[in-house]
Design a protein around this motif. Structure first.
Motif, short mmCIF file in Angstrom:
data_model
loop_
_atom_site.label_atom_id
_atom_site.label_comp_id
_atom_site.label_asym_id
_atom_site.label_seq_id
_atom_site.Cartn_x
_atom_site.Cartn_y
_atom_site.Cartn_z
N MET A 29 44.50 40.99 44.36
CA MET A 29 44.86 39.69 43.81
C MET A 29 44.14 38.56 44.53
SD MET A 29 46.62 40.29 41.17
CE MET A 29 47.07 38.61 40.74
N GLY B 132 43.23 32.33 43.16
CA GLY B 132 42.65 31.67 42.00
C GLY B 132 41.59 30.63 42.29
N ASP C 236 37.76 36.59 42.62
CA ASP C 236 38.35 37.18 41.42
C ASP C 236 39.61 37.94 41.81
OD1 ASP C 236 36.50 36.44 39.44
OD2 ASP C 236 35.22 38.18 39.83
N ALA C 237 40.55 38.02 40.89
CA ALA C 237 41.64 38.98 40.95
C ALA C 237 41.13 40.17 40.15
CB ALA C 237 42.91 38.41 40.33
N ASN D 191 38.85 41.78 35.57
CA ASN D 191 39.29 40.64 36.37
C ASN D 191 40.19 39.74 35.55
OD1 ASN D 191 37.56 39.20 34.74
ND2 ASN D 191 36.22 38.50 36.37
N GLN D 192 40.44 38.58 36.05
CA GLN D 192 41.39 37.65 35.46
C GLN D 192 40.92 37.02 34.15
OE1 GLN D 192 39.69 37.08 38.34
NE2 GLN D 192 38.30 35.51 37.58
N PRO E 188 46.52 32.41 38.83
CA PRO E 188 46.74 33.82 39.16
C PRO E 188 47.91 34.44 38.42
CG PRO E 188 47.18 32.42 41.07
CD PRO E 188 46.64 31.53 39.99
N ALA F 215 46.61 35.97 35.42
CA ALA F 215 45.94 37.23 35.74
C ALA F 215 46.95 38.37 35.78
CB ALA F 215 45.21 37.12 37.08
N ARG G 53 47.70 39.42 32.27
CA ARG G 53 46.56 40.17 31.72
C ARG G 53 46.57 41.60 32.25
NH1 ARG G 53 41.17 38.26 30.08
NH2 ARG G 53 39.65 39.90 30.42
N PHE G 54 46.82 41.75 33.55
CA PHE G 54 46.81 43.07 34.17
C PHE G 54 47.97 43.93 33.67
CE2 PHE G 54 44.49 41.28 38.14
CZ PHE G 54 43.32 41.20 37.42
#
Length: 170
Positions: free
Chosen positions: A24, A27, A31-32, A52-53, A61, A64, A67-68
């Motif tokens: 992680m 931000g 990148d995360a 990535n994010q 973040p 992100a 998204r993950f």
């Protein structure tokens, strides 16, 4: 095996057991990055997905994490491992979405050190993702530890190595 050229993502397959690792970011600069891997029928550790994010830094973040979580669900995963970065922040964020966040107890140096014999054993199948290749090849010894060069990043390498080691249980 350095990986099949041209394979940037391996879609989820029924019956495979996947493992995930996340690096992680706050931000602002890094990148995360999320990585997903599995062990194949030939006893190789295979990197399936890296991401990535989305938008480049600076980014939110928490978006992100969302998204993950969507990607983790595609692979049937209800848990992800990551480091202690930002204390309990990301653990709480993932768990708010129903994903258990397991804290990695090893440092990134210890992860890289554990990965070296796995990589040298030629049982690793990577993806054709430029950031992973560049960051893995760019790792150096600094102050008695394996790390990225000053001013560089290792978020993609860290996530990939973390996921691949989860598969090997090393």
């Amino acid at each position: 095996d350095a990986g099949a050229r041209g394979v940037a993502v391996r879609p989820p397959e029924p019956g495979l057991v996947y493992h995930a690792f996340v690096d992680m970011s706050g931000g602002s600069a890094d990148d995360a990055v999320l990585a997903i891997a599995h062990r194949d029928a030939e006893d190789r550790v295979v990197l399936d997905r890296m991401g990535n994010q989305g938008p480049p830094p600076p980014f939110d973040p928490r978006l992100a994490v969302e998204r993950f979580v969507a990607v983790l669900r595609e692979y049937g995963l209800a848990a992800v491992r990551g480091d202690r970065y930002a204390g309990e922040t990301f653990r709480a964020d993932f768990e708010r979405h129903g994903v258990r966040y397991e804290v990695e107890t090893r440092t990134k140096h210890q992860l890289y050190e554990a990965f070296e014999p796995v990589l040298n054993g030629r049982t690793v199948v990577l993806l054709d993702v430029l950031e992973v290749e560049q960051q893995l090849l760019g790792l150096v010894w600094r102050g008695g530890k394996i790390d990225h060069p000053s001013g560089e990043h290792d978020d993609w390498a860290n996530a990939a190595v973390g996921a691949l080691l989860r598969v090997t249980s090393r």
